[in-house]
Design a protein around this motif. Structure first.
Motif, PDB file in Angstrom:
ATOM      1  N   CYS A  31       0.257   3.022   3.808  1.00 10.02           N
ATOM      2  CA  CYS A  31       0.621   2.400   5.088  1.00 10.02           C
ATOM      3  C   CYS A  31       1.613   1.264   4.917  1.00 10.02           C
ATOM      4  O   CYS A  31       2.035   0.671   5.902  1.00 10.02           O
ATOM      5  CB  CYS A  31      -0.631   1.901   5.810  1.00 10.02           C
ATOM      6  N   CYS A  46      -7.701   0.434   0.902  1.00  4.73           N
ATOM      7  CA  CYS A  46      -6.872  -0.371   1.799  1.00  4.73           C
ATOM      8  C   CYS A  46      -7.691  -0.738   3.033  1.00  4.73           C
ATOM      9  O   CYS A  46      -8.329   0.110   3.641  1.00  4.73           O
ATOM     10  CB  CYS A  46      -5.633   0.424   2.199  1.00  4.73           C
ATOM     11  N   HIS A  83      -6.511   3.911   2.089  1.00  6.40           N
ATOM     12  CA  HIS A  83      -5.943   4.506   0.865  1.00  6.40           C
ATOM     13  C   HIS A  83      -6.719   4.036  -0.372  1.00  6.40           C
ATOM     14  O   HIS A  83      -7.091   2.876  -0.475  1.00  6.40           O
ATOM     15  CB  HIS A  83      -4.476   4.078   0.768  1.00  6.40           C
ATOM     16  N   CYS A 102       0.858  -1.185   0.000  1.00  4.40           N
ATOM     17  CA  CYS A 102       0.000   0.000   0.000  1.00  4.40           C
ATOM     18  C   CYS A 102       0.896   1.238   0.000  1.00  4.40           C
ATOM     19  O   CYS A 102       1.829   1.339   0.793  1.00  4.40           O
ATOM     20  CB  CYS A 102      -0.906   0.002   1.224  1.00  4.40           C
ATOM     21  N   CYS A 136      -6.145   3.396   7.573  1.00  2.00           N
ATOM     22  CA  CYS A 136      -5.432   3.754   6.332  1.00  2.00           C
ATOM     23  C   CYS A 136      -6.448   4.192   5.282  1.00  2.00           C
ATOM     24  O   CYS A 136      -6.586   5.354   4.984  1.00  2.00           O
ATOM     25  CB  CYS A 136      -4.568   2.613   5.811  1.00  2.00           C
ATOM     26  N   VAL A 164       1.331  -1.769   3.956  1.00  2.00           N
ATOM     27  CA  VAL A 164       0.912  -3.146   4.201  1.00  2.00           C
ATOM     28  C   VAL A 164       1.015  -3.931   2.882  1.00  2.00           C
ATOM     29  O   VAL A 164       0.881  -3.360   1.798  1.00  2.00           O
ATOM     30  CB  VAL A 164      -0.531  -3.192   4.762  1.00  2.00           C
TER      31      VAL A 164
HETATM   32 ZN   LIG Z   1      -2.888   1.100   3.467  1.00  3.52          ZN
END
Ligand SMILES: [Zn+2]
Length: 726
Positions: free
Chosen positions: A614, A665, A672, A611, A670, A616
């Motif tokens: 963040c 996300c 996103h 991501c 987050c 991830v």
């Molecule tokens: Zn994220």
């Protein structure tokens, strides 16, 4: 699939020098009803129009250079009609007319249809909006005149649907000064020139270019300007530049030059709003600097000024650098990257706000910022965001006070107000086009007019491009046409426009053109002034920047240089001119051929997609599949757990796709924006955009960010329905 509502992502550049410059040929919108204007009634050609058409009628490749508003469209009709009728029985001519912008395309298609239907010729058009559903080769085969957006032909030459340009006998390029670099016009001409210089025997079409100005590039003197013009002629294989020389008096009666007035306005003397915003930006920069030791250095670089385009570029660069930051500890990396993402996003919004406040009312700028914070509050809203919001809210009462204080009125708007009042007092029938730099300003100025009782004699309309830069203000094709039609029908009396309106669109006579902090190159200037066609028209340049006014004066000098250069080239012997053109063409081809485009070598190594906010893990590149060359999906159940879905605010369908949801996300705090979820055939699948992710090498741990899929050397595995149904 272009999901234009996700283009608000923080990585996009909101303020670009040229927000409307883009190919409209990929537009997913259907063509709308045709407008009606006086262009269609049969006209008697004027003498200067016959003069302009003469070399082309003799079969010469010609660039026709004549002022906006003098009837170049009619000249092209004359040439086209003469061309089609010169073929004897058994042989047939085939004409292609290229238009860069969709409104121009629509207008030309209508004009050509009205004129040639009566004469028994078949006219059709293909634009990005219709290309998907039309068998291109057959359409070209069955028509005498085809109006195209150029990318359509580029695509069909590339995939072999149109085997060669020899199918056409005449090609007409509208706004032909665009034939340079990698513009689709030039790609078409590369194909033409490869055939010409490669010694193939198939006959090539005659080439005609239409423009109001050939431009001079970076030329500083007449010799350099002549070289620039020769290069354009070589690109279009033109041996003649046609301008009006014998019938100048007649031309000047038709196209009157507007009176030019430059007005330098003073900026605000005190600017409390700017002061507060700069404080907030300083604070935010300071917070960002302290997130991590390694990234802190980015903020210790001096020499940047809040509220400038330069700051915008700098903060975008910082934003990208932070996205690929690595730390030994994953949690630590996630924390740092996310914090930096938020700080840099906020800094960009503050900077945008300052730019808006410079040209519009403080109120507009503050509303822009309040909207942003409302969106932040509605989304994930983690600690960092709460902190930033709190800092903003602390200042909000004072910002509101500044907003209400009449002494903070923008002097530029006061000046604009005076001009409008004076011009409409002198002539209540005045029609105005007001050019501004960005779409945010179009909205702000429209509001300003509507909310200002002293300006209630104005009925503003807007005209902006169809770009995807900002979903809210982008205009669809039917909307653009509707605006043009009401403006024609005497509904609105002032049109607020971005640069989209300055190429070729036929807007009914305007007598007042106002350039509001708006400057372009010499070509743009000549066309913009061409808008003020009516007799006694005026063109105001309004700016607080002395450089802007100086730049306009340089443009005037360049225009003179261009006219001198053309006059000198027209005295050359045609054979000598052709020899020079031929030499340039060979040189350019040599350069082209010796620099083959480096093909991206697909990288078969499996990589991780993280991501972009963040960090991830989202998926692996081995799970990515490509649909119809340009759409990227992820297979497997693991990915489904990584995102959450929300209904799409603007569901739409086109091509084989039905856009239904947006995906984000799934990680806590987050959210996103990763892309969209679509229905494709019988499948419901996610379609992701690479700019939302960071690509990590599994072996070295190195991270990279790609703004577009085409930059990413991914091994493309085709989407296979069977694979998904298993
Ligand atoms: Zn994220």
């Amino acid at each position: 699939i272009e999901d234009d509502s996700m283009e608000n992502s923080e990585v996009q550049i909101f303020y670009r020098e040229d927000p409307e410059e883009q190919s409209l040929s990929q537009s997913p919108c259907p063509p709308a009803e045709m407008p009606s204007t006086n262009l269609y009634s049969p006209l008697k050609p004027r003498n200067y129009q016959l003069e302009l058409a003469f070399p082309a009628k003799e079969g010469k490749n010609t660039i026709i250079c004549a002022p906006t508003g003098c009837g170049k469209t009619f000249v092209s009709l004359l040439i086209c009609e003469h061309h089609l009728q010169k073929f004897s029985q058994g042989r047939k001519g085939k004409v292609v007319f290229f238009a860069n912008h969709v409104p121009v395309y629509e207008q030309q298609k209508t004009v050509f249809s009205r004129h040639f239907d009566r004469l028994g010729y078949r006219v059709t058009g293909i634009s990005g909006a219709t290309a998907e559903n039309v068998p291109v080769a057959q359409t070209i085969e069955n028509s005498d005149i085809i109006v195209l957006t150029p990318q359509i032909l580029v695509n069909n030459l590339k995939n072999g649907t149109v085997p060669s340009l020899s199918v056409f006998t005449l090609m007409i390029f509208d706004e032909c000064h665009n034939t340079s670099k990698h513009h689709p016009y030039n790609v078409i001409m590369f194909n033409y020139l490869d055939q010409k210089l490669g010694g193939f025997s198939d006959p090539l079409p005659q080439v005609i270019g239409l423009t109001a100005s050939v431009g001079v590039g970076d030329a500083g003197n007449v010799e350099e300007a002549m070289a620039h013009i020769c290069k354009l002629c070589a690109s279009l294989d033109a041996s003649v530049i046609a301008t009006v020389r014998e019938n100048l008096e007649e031309l000047e009666q038709v196209v009157s030059k507007p009176q030019k007035i430059s007005r330098k306005v003073e900026p605000r003397t005190t600017n409390r709003f700017k002061l507060i915003l700069c404080q907030l930006m300083q604070e935010t920069e300071h917070l960002a600097e302290n997130v991590s030791e390694e990234l802190g250095y980015l903020f210790r670089i001096q020499d940047r000024v809040f509220g400038t385009q330069k700051y915008e570029q700098w903060i975008v660069a910082v934003h990208k650098a932070c996205m690929v930051f690595r730390a030994p500890d994953r949690e630590e990396e996630s924390r740092i990257c996310k914090a930096m993402y938020l700080y840099t996003s906020h800094l960009r919004k503050y900077n945008d706000t300052l730019i808006i406040s410079e040209d519009a009312q403080i109120k507009d700028a503050l509303n822009y910022l309040k909207d942003f914070f409302n969106n932040v509050r509605a989304a994930a809203f983690d600690e960092t965001e709460q902190d930033l919001t709190r800092r903003f809210e602390e200042k909000l009462p004072e910002l509101e006070r500044v907003c209400m204080d009449p002494s903070n009125e923008n002097p530029k708007l006061r000046d604009l107000h005076l001009i409008l009042q004076e011009e409409y007092h002198l002539n209540p029938e005045t029609r105005t086009i007001l050019f501004v730099k960005t779409r945010a300003l179009v909205d702000a100025l429209k509001k300003w007019i509507e909310e200002n009782p002293a300006l209630n004699f104005l009925k503003p309309g807007i005209l902006t491009g169809r770009g995807k830069t900002n979903d809210k203000t982008g205009m669809t094709l039917p909307a653009q046409k509707c605006v043009l039609d009401t403006f024609r029908a005497n509904g609105d009396n002032i049109l607020i426009a971005t640069s989209v309106a300055d190429e070729g669109i036929d807007i009914a006579q305007c007598n007042l053109v106002i350039l509001y902090e708006y400057v372009g190159n010499v070509i743009r200037m000549i066309q913009t002034r061409g808008r003020g066609r009516a007799k006694g028209s005026k063109c105001y340049l309004l700016s607080s920047n002395a450089d802007v006014i100086a730049k306009e004066n340089i443009n005037l000098y360049k225009e003179q240089m261009m006219n001198d250069s053309i006059s000198r080239l027209q005295t050359w012997d045609e054979a000598i001119f052709q020899e020079r053109i031929h030499r340039i063409q060979n040189q350019e081809k040599l350069i082209r051929d010796s620099q083959p485009k480096p093909e991206l070598v697909p990288d078969k190594e499996n990589k991780r997609l993280l991501c972009g906010k963040c960090k991830v893990l989202a998926c692996h590149t081995a799970d990515i599949r490509v649909i119809e060359e340009s759409h990227y999906t992820v297979i497997g159940d693991a990915f489904k757990k990584c995102f959450v879905r929300k209904p799409h605010p603007k569901p739409r369908s086109y091509g084989g796709f039905e856009k239904k949801e947006k995906i984000f996300c799934a990680r806590e705090n987050c959210g996103h924006d990763w892309g969209i979820r679509v229905r494709y055939k019988t499948f419901e699948i996610p379609v992701i955009k690479i700019e939302s992710f960071v690509v990590e090498d599994t072996v070295t741990g190195l991270q990279k960010q790609y703004p577009r899929w085409k930059d990413f050397p991914l091994e493309k595995i085709q989407f296979d329905a069977k694979e998904l149904s298993q």
